[in-house]
Enzyme design. Sequence first.
Site, PDB file in Angstrom:
ATOM      1  N   GLU A 234       0.853  -1.112  -0.122  1.00 51.43           N
ATOM      2  CA  GLU A 234      -0.067  -0.130   0.142  1.00 51.43           C
ATOM      3  C   GLU A 234       0.905   1.360   0.107  1.00 51.43           C
ATOM      4  O   GLU A 234       0.686   2.158   1.041  1.00 51.43           O
ATOM      5  CB  GLU A 234      -1.147  -0.150   1.179  1.00 51.43           C
ATOM      6  CG  GLU A 234      -1.849  -1.279   1.265  1.00 51.43           C
ATOM      7  CD  GLU A 234      -2.921  -1.198   2.433  1.00 51.43           C
ATOM      8  OE1 GLU A 234      -2.700  -0.512   3.423  1.00 51.43           O
ATOM      9  OE2 GLU A 234      -3.684  -2.376   2.588  1.00 51.43           O
TER      10      GLU A 234
ATOM     11  N   GLU B 130      -6.060 -11.090  -1.150  1.00 53.81           N
ATOM     12  CA  GLU B 130      -6.929 -10.812   0.132  1.00 53.81           C
ATOM     13  C   GLU B 130      -8.378 -10.637  -0.369  1.00 53.81           C
ATOM     14  O   GLU B 130      -8.881  -9.964   0.009  1.00 53.81           O
ATOM     15  CB  GLU B 130      -6.333  -9.600   0.714  1.00 53.81           C
ATOM     16  CG  GLU B 130      -5.000  -9.476   0.966  1.00 53.81           C
ATOM     17  CD  GLU B 130      -4.601  -7.799   1.885  1.00 53.81           C
ATOM     18  OE1 GLU B 130      -5.416  -7.368   2.438  1.00 53.81           O
ATOM     19  OE2 GLU B 130      -3.245  -7.806   1.921  1.00 53.81           O
TER      20      GLU B 130
HETATM   21  C1  XIL Z   1      -6.253  -6.526   8.346  1.00 53.34           C
HETATM   22  C2  XIL Z   1      -6.584  -7.578   9.372  1.00 53.34           C
HETATM   23  O1  XIL Z   1      -7.401  -8.606   8.802  1.00 53.34           O
HETATM   24  C3  XIL Z   1      -7.022  -7.356  10.643  1.00 53.34           C
HETATM   25  O2  XIL Z   1      -7.050  -8.088  11.417  1.00 53.34           O
HETATM   26  C4  XIL Z   1      -6.287  -6.152  11.152  1.00 53.34           C
HETATM   27  O3  XIL Z   1      -7.021  -5.455  12.419  1.00 53.34           O
HETATM   28  C5  XIL Z   1      -6.026  -4.781  10.160  1.00 53.34           C
HETATM   29  O4  XIL Z   1      -5.481  -5.597   8.997  1.00 53.34           O
HETATM   30  N1  XIL Z   1      -4.981  -4.922   3.781  1.00 53.34           N
HETATM   31  C6  XIL Z   1      -4.002  -5.400   4.098  1.00 53.34           C
HETATM   32  C7  XIL Z   1      -4.101  -6.622   5.457  1.00 53.34           C
HETATM   33  O5  XIL Z   1      -3.009  -5.534   3.674  1.00 53.34           O
HETATM   34  O6  XIL Z   1      -3.065  -6.508   6.221  1.00 53.34           O
HETATM   35  C8  XIL Z   1      -5.420  -5.710   6.341  1.00 53.34           C
HETATM   36  O7  XIL Z   1      -5.444  -6.915   7.326  1.00 53.34           O
HETATM   37  C9  XIL Z   1      -6.551  -5.852   5.397  1.00 53.34           C
HETATM   38  C10 XIL Z   1      -6.108  -4.676   4.450  1.00 53.34           C
END
Ligand code: XIL
Length: 374
Positions: free
Chosen positions: A161, A266
């Site tokens: 990101e 994701e």
């Molecule tokens: C999220 C997790 O799922 C949560 O448990 C945590 O509180 C916050 O992060 N983008 C990403 C992930 O790259 O690491 C994030 O994961 C979701 C958005």
Amino acid sequence: MMKRIIPGAAMLYGSLLLAGCAASQKNTGSEQLPSLKEVFSKDFAIGTALNAAQIEEKDPGAAKLVPQQFNMATPENIMKAEVIHPRWNEYNFTLADKLIEYGKKHDIKINGHTLIWHSQLPAFARQIQSVDSFRLFFTNHINTVAGRYSGKVFSWDVVNEALNEDGSMRKSIFLSKLGDGFVTEAFRLAQTASPNTELYYNDYNNEQPAKRAGCIALIKKVQAAGVRIDGVGIQGHWHVGKVPLKDIEESILQYAALGVKVMFTELDIEVLPRNFQGAEVSQRMQNTPAMNPYTNGLPDSVQQQLADDYEALFKLFLKHKDKITRVTFWGVDDGQSWLNGWPIRGRTNYPLLFDRQFKPKPAFFKVIGTKTKS
Ligand code: XIL
């Protein structure tokens, strides 16, 4: 099996179940569930995010389902800097080491997540003032974490990101302290610390045209410096009925043209109301009852739309399977999903293929059906 689902969806479920069972006949009994990792074994890897309880096999439902369905796993939180590197000179490898053991035991490859990210940074790192000290933190962090898991993880999300929605560089602490060369520098350090590990850039909304253009420029910059970048991750946090299939297809083609692997890292499709797109974890919304409409179950129409969206996505993934190496879901089951807590705490969301009882949803069978019916 029919009684496990909401009544109105029974007919749909029944026919999908038949399609799913047909897919599994090869190596399972008729009662057994088809396996995503087996069904797509010739196409791409199938991953899941794992939380701490799942890594420690304290969650019986996941303990059974994960090895059956997935051949790759991403730690949901435990390799992020705030957990693995809590203080300047202190690292906490306990859970990450357990994850490596879990992967070995179940023949699941580990996708390290993530070395450099502006969120979930330890407090000490946010407070570093001098550029030299920050650079030292940056270097030590990558060398130590990537070095320890060299040869043990399959891949790293080296940078997560780094971009704004308009494709410009995000004004993160990394940009302000180290300048816009930090991305290339992170890949260079990771390549040295972990030479045989695949190295990726990962982001959300990077299938959207403006952000995609920024992402392409970033990848080209790393490549032009002679530094290795193996792939790009499109996170894939999408919304039911609004999955941007055209942008996704265009992105697969444009990223692949750079010579990098494309993966969906994701994936989840959320069903609850939201007034913005993407996955900036610091973004929050106010809670009202209208924002949490499905506490007693998902209406059939939404369940069906979710299944259709997943089906359309997997059809697209299969069409471009020569460019896509992995599809990872951001969680095993709906009960685990981070979307129950973000961007509003305490909601009941339904974004994944398995429900809160670890039972397959209609979307699961539609996904399986993209293979068996093609
Ligand atoms: C999220 C997790 O799922 C949560 O448990 C945590 O509180 C916050 O992060 N983008 C990403 C992930 O790259 O690491 C994030 O994961 C979701 C958005």
